[in-house]
Every structure is written in structure tokens, then in C-alpha cells.
Write an enzyme that holds these catalytic residues in place. Structure first.
Site, PDB file in Angstrom:
ATOM      1  N   GLU A  32       2.908   6.916 -10.036  1.00 54.87           N
ATOM      2  CA  GLU A  32       2.616   7.480  -8.715  1.00 54.87           C
ATOM      3  C   GLU A  32       1.498   6.695  -8.018  1.00 54.87           C
ATOM      4  OE1 GLU A  32       3.933  10.476  -6.931  1.00 54.87           O
ATOM      5  OE2 GLU A  32       2.876   9.256  -5.477  1.00 54.87           O
ATOM      6  N   ASP A  83       1.705  -6.465   0.289  1.00 56.89           N
ATOM      7  CA  ASP A  83       1.378  -5.221  -0.414  1.00 56.89           C
ATOM      8  C   ASP A  83       2.372  -4.116  -0.049  1.00 56.89           C
ATOM      9  OD1 ASP A  83      -0.541  -3.376  -1.866  1.00 56.89           O
ATOM     10  OD2 ASP A  83      -0.646  -2.510   0.142  1.00 56.89           O
ATOM     11  N   GLY A 143     -15.725  -4.234   3.947  1.00 60.99           N
ATOM     12  CA  GLY A 143     -15.065  -4.128   2.637  1.00 60.99           C
ATOM     13  C   GLY A 143     -13.693  -3.494   2.715  1.00 60.99           C
ATOM     14  N   LYS A 162       5.236  -2.088  -2.493  1.00 58.01           N
ATOM     15  CA  LYS A 162       5.370  -0.630  -2.583  1.00 58.01           C
ATOM     16  C   LYS A 162       6.790  -0.180  -2.229  1.00 58.01           C
ATOM     17  CE  LYS A 162       0.454   0.085  -1.781  1.00 58.01           C
ATOM     18  NZ  LYS A 162      -0.590   0.129  -0.738  1.00 58.01           N
ATOM     19  N   VAL A 174       1.919   3.565  -5.327  1.00 53.43           N
ATOM     20  CA  VAL A 174       2.294   3.685  -3.914  1.00 53.43           C
ATOM     21  C   VAL A 174       1.412   4.707  -3.228  1.00 53.43           C
ATOM     22  CG1 VAL A 174       4.144   4.196  -2.276  1.00 53.43           C
ATOM     23  CG2 VAL A 174       4.683   3.111  -4.452  1.00 53.43           C
ATOM     24  N   THR A 178      -4.973  -2.996 -14.628  1.00 52.09           N
ATOM     25  CA  THR A 178      -5.374  -4.385 -14.350  1.00 52.09           C
ATOM     26  C   THR A 178      -4.930  -4.764 -12.935  1.00 52.09           C
ATOM     27  OG1 THR A 178      -3.324  -5.269 -15.301  1.00 52.09           O
ATOM     28  CG2 THR A 178      -5.190  -5.025 -16.795  1.00 52.09           C
TER      29      THR A 178
END
Lengths: 332, 332
Positions: free
Chosen positions: B145, B217, B203, B221, B148, B92
């Protein structure tokens, strides 16, 4: 706690690196439930054997002072046959003509049901199939991450971390000496001969540099990848090899002006195994300088995965041997 | 043959990538003794459930045509609680404020003794410790895994291939959108705003680019690496974050003239977790362009190991999920 009794065959730079790493990592290994007991250390003059565990610090000192660890005149194969242990760490020098002592040691180890971890390329570049089949018949583990790229992981990266991903090809710089020479030739606009001389002085090139500069070392590593990753049955003789001895500073400079560097690239796929100087765009992940090694793995699903690291060095190579050891005996 | 019954929760780009990869890799998985049977596929509107195995090709078609796989109105948590299976593949969307449906799904999965493989960063960046402890208490496997670097392996590389090697720090470019924008700003000598507009058109940047360009983001990570590799108990709030919105083409050009590029670098060690634009020498392994991701792992024994790969893409991310699946259930 699981006790792994092992021998170290070959006590040059890499064998000594293994001893140092085992001393450093003793506590860590215990923390993951492993006691690694070295019951024999062998060099070309003989061996130190002790079933209670050899004193590695003492071996390192004796080697430094007297040039050998030999306390008794006994060979690697004799140690394998007569001393009770389960793992042979094989770090004798590479012999690309006959496989040398390494080949005999590995076969003897499998014949007596022992596992083998090695950094020795020769036997794998000549007799891969025989070794793997002998190991399989004996139910032995056989690991050799350290044979390709020192501490730069390739074999275990592909076979473990990229599991399920079909590999289309592997391209890379697998020889640090050649990479150093080409990098310096461009930086200094100097000839191959001049930079080779510099490399020898710095200990980066060997007194007889043929094995590195003619691409033989790279070819051996490609054969190991061809067999271990692509499942081929290749030997050193199947590789098309061109070294770096004919590369000129003019060629390097012209390439650079057009946004490229010249690197000694080894490439392996199901279709071909080749070593040759090739153009690489300056900002491509393969364009690494100095003595670094790099391998770019082209995969079906994950695209291109590139890994860079130190291709040589006793501690770096010993670290690859350590990761193989943990992979075999560690609880996961 | 071992049968693994699983659900796919979330059927956006990555969930669909997982379905495609499972279809492609069916034969390979059987060859290593695994049958992966998907018993439920869930999206935001509901689910398709079939204990005999959902038809994945049909799900992909229905999703493409009608925008949903829903045949019955049932949520992820309800599927976890009521449908018999052992593995939840959680894909999700990331929610960095509350952890979103992903957090609830993962906790419910562990509470019912299921394993979880996920690509969803949010829950791990907010509630890592709780998740790991709940998994442990239940005896469940928990692998991530894919959170990241997409297909670029970092967590499994360090924890498996570099086992035994103490990691000192990890530095890298962990966000492909930022890397693309900085690469293009230098190439075109264009402003941040202009290249951001281009990236949206292609995009590469999302309609709301904040999450990427402000470094959020990357920070998520880093938190996952801090917890999974350094054993810290960090959350997203522990990261010092500076994004790329203030980087100018003039700064990029000045740096370039001095042999450097500016990259959004995430760095994690026991001492600090930081995201900021930093100078990187042009020929350094971290200086990769385009949308590539890269991570440089500084280790005690092996020195610096750098890995580069595609940081995003549904198939690439699904490939990381596949490798986690093989790592849990494959015979090794």
C-alpha cells in the site's frame, strides 16, 4: 463454495437495489466461492418465501407492477423467527423516533443468532449500544457501512484500511440534498425556498424535506460514526444540530467573494458531535459540490484522509451492503 | 499474543519512520494481540542484529549521530538468509533501472518463505509478475500500500473496502512535488524554473528532480495499480509519459480563467496507462492543491470514489506499512 442464505427485509428503492446487485454480481460472488441464496423478501404488505431461493428478477417485476412482493401475509420478525437462514439484509425505512420495524428486525435477528447488514440509520442512531451488545452476545456479525454516506466508504475505511491509526476527528458533508441546495443557491443566487422547490421537482429533496434540511439525517450519521469509530455511547439526542433553512444567498455570495463556500458540516470527535453550516475554503478537499458526500478523517499518523463519493442512490447503497457481505463471508 | 519477528531493510527517512511508528504503536499492537519484534535493522553500511529484539530508540539515535546503524558488515540479503524471522519490511530507495537492492531483498525474502511489506516502487514497476508469483509459490504475503500515494489508501481501499465492485479506471495526482509546483506557478504567476528552485529550497523537490517532474514517479505508481488492481502484466515501459517541465504560467492562467486548473494526471484502465498534464474543473474532487495526492476510482456500482491524502512523509508512509502489517497478522 459457501452458501449464504439470507433474507431481504424492506423492498423499497434500496432493497430492490440489493436484489439487482445480487443478480448482477452472481457470477463474481461464485468466483470468490460464495453463493448468496435469498430465501425471503419482505415488504410492508407481506413476503415471498422460498427455501430453494426466491427468484429475484420475478420479485423486482412483481414489485414494479403490483407494488408488493407479498405472496403470504407474514412480517419481517416472523420470517426471522420461522425461516432458516443466516443473514438478514435490513433495508426498511429509517424511523428516528422509535427505531421502527428495523429495530425489531435487528434485535430478532441477533436473538436467533443471525448476522445483520443494514442501511437503516434509525435503530443505530437510537439504540447502538443495545444492538452491538445483543449481536456480540449472539456471536453475530453486524455491519452497517451503507448507513453513512451511501457508497462513500467511511466506517470500513477507518476500521480496516486505516487500522492502527487513532482517529482524532471526522468532518464531512453527509447529506447530498443539503449539499445540492447550497451549491445551487450560490450558482443561481436564488433563495433557499426557490431551490428547495427545484430539488423537490428533481426528486433530490423529499416531499417532507425536514429530515434532510434540518440536519437530522446528518446528525444520525454522526451518531453512528461516534459509536462505531470513537467507541462512544451516543444517541441522536446528544448532537447539537443546526440545519440550512436560514442560510441566505447573500451569505453564500459574501463567503464566496472571500474564497469560501458555506456547507452543512457534520463533525464528530471524542469531545463533541455537531451539525451546522460552516465556511470551507474553496480549494479545500471538503468543498465538493452537487449532491456529493465527503468525509475528512483526521488521523494521528496518516494526517488528513478525505474521501468523496455518491452519498445516495439504490445501487450505490447496495454496493456498500455487498462490500459488507464480502467482508463477512469472503475468504481472505 | 502473536509475536511477529521482522527485519527493517533500509533505514533512510521511511525506515526510520517505521521504527518511530512501531515505538509509538507498541501498546496498541499489544491491545490487538500482536507483539512486533524487530530482529534486524539494515542500512547501506551494515546491520544491527539481535534475536531478542533490536532497541529501536537506540537505532534511531545512532543513525542520527553517526549516519548508520551498522554494528556488523552484513547485507539485507544475508540477514534474510541467516536471521530467523517471518516478515521483511523493505524500505530501501527506489531504483527504476534495475530494481536495485530492493528487488534482491524481496526475492530472497520469498525464497526463504518470508512475508514482505514494502514502500519501494522500483521492483514492483519492473518485475511485478515475478515478485507476485514467487510470493505465491512460497505461500508468502506481499503487501505494498505504501508504494502508491503514501498514507492515501488506494490499493487496500479498492481490494478490501470496495470488494465486489469492478473498477473501470483510476485517475489521480500521485506526485506531491508536481502538484506543489503547478499549484505555486498559478498562485505566483511564476515560471516553472523559479518554482522548481523554491521547491528544492523547501525540500519538496529533490536535488535531481527528474524522477518527479518528468512523470516517472507517477508512471511507476500507475504500473503498480495496473498490476495490483486491473490484473495486468505491465511494466514501467508500457506507460505513455509526459511531465510538467513544459507547462507555462500563461497556460495555467488561461485555464484558470476558464474554470480549470492544470494538474499532472495519471490514468490507468484496462486499455491504457498514461501520465500527462491535463485540465481539471476547479470544483472537481481531483482539483486539490499543494503537495496533496488524490485518486478517483471509477467503479461499476459505487460510481466515482475519490480519496485525498498526504502522498509522502516518513510517518504517513510508515502508517500505510502499519496498516498492511495489521491486515496480515491482526485477528479479524
Amino acid at each position: 463454495m459457501k452458501t449464504v442464505c439470507c433474507s431481504i427485509l424492506g423492498f423499497g428503492a434500496i432493497g430492490q437495489g440489493v436484489a439487482e446487485v445480487l443478480l448482477m454480481k452472481n457470477e463474481y460472488l461464485e468466483s470468490i466461492g460464495l453463493e448468496v441464496k435469498v430465501v425471503a423478501v419482505v415488504d410492508s404488505k407481506g413476503a415471498t418465501v422460498n427455501l430453494q431461493g426466491v427468484d429475484l428478477a420475478d420479485c423486482l417485476t412483481r414489485k414494479r407492477i403490483s407494488g408488493t412482493v407479498a405472496l403470504e401475509k407474514i412480517t419481517g420478525v416472523e420470517v426471522i423467527r420461522s425461516v432458516d437462514h443466516e443473514l438478514v439484509i435490513e433495508t426498511t425505512p429509517t424511523n428516528i423516533k422509535t427505531g421502527g420495524a428495523g429495530l425489531q428486525n435487528m434485535l430478532a435477528a441477533f436473538q436467533t443468532g443471525k448476522d445483520v447488514i443494514t442501511s437503516n440509520k434509525g435503530p443505530l442512531a437510537l439504540n447502538y449500544r443495545e444492538l452491538v451488545e445483543t449481536a456480540k452476545a449472539a456471536g453475530s456479525n453486524f455491519r452497517f457501512e451503507a448507513t453513512v454516506g451511501g457508497s462513500m466508504p467511511v466506517i470500513n475505511l477507518v476500521n480496516e484500511v486505516l487500522a492502527g491509526n487513532k482517529v482524532k476527528s471526522i468532518k464531512g458533508i453527509l447529506n447530498g440534498t443539503c449539499n445540492y441546495i447550497l451549491t445551487r443557491m450560490l450558482e443561481e443566487r436564488a433563495s433557499y425556498t426557490d431551490i428547495l422547490a427545484e430539488s423537490m421537482q428533481l426528486g433530490i429533496a423529499e416531499a417532507d424535506p425536514k429530515y434532510d434540511v434540518e440536519g437530522i439525517d446528518t446528525a444520525c450519521k454522526l451518531v453512528i460514526l461516534a459509536n462505531a469509530i470513537f467507541g462512544l455511547n451516543a444517541t441522536y439526542r446528544d448532537v447539537e444540530v443546526t440545519g440550512i433553512t436560514k442560510v441566505t444567498p447573500e451569505a453564500l455570495e459574501m463567503a464566496y467573494e472571500r474564497g469560501h463556500v458555506i456547507k452543512l458540516i457534520g463533525e464528530v470527535s471524542r469531545e463533541r458531535i455537531q451539525v451546522a453550516p460552516r465556511l470551507v475554503p474553496i480549494n479545500h478537499p471538503l468543498a465538493v459540490g452537487g449532491t456529493l458526500n465527503v468525509a475528512s478523517v483526521d488521523t494521528e499518523l496518516a494526517g488528513e484522509i478525505t474521501v468523496t463519493g455518491k452519498g445516495a442512490g439504490p445501487i450505490e447503497t447496495a454496493s456498500a451492503i455487498l462490500s459488507d457481505l464480502i467482508s463477512i463471508y469472503g475468504n481472505r
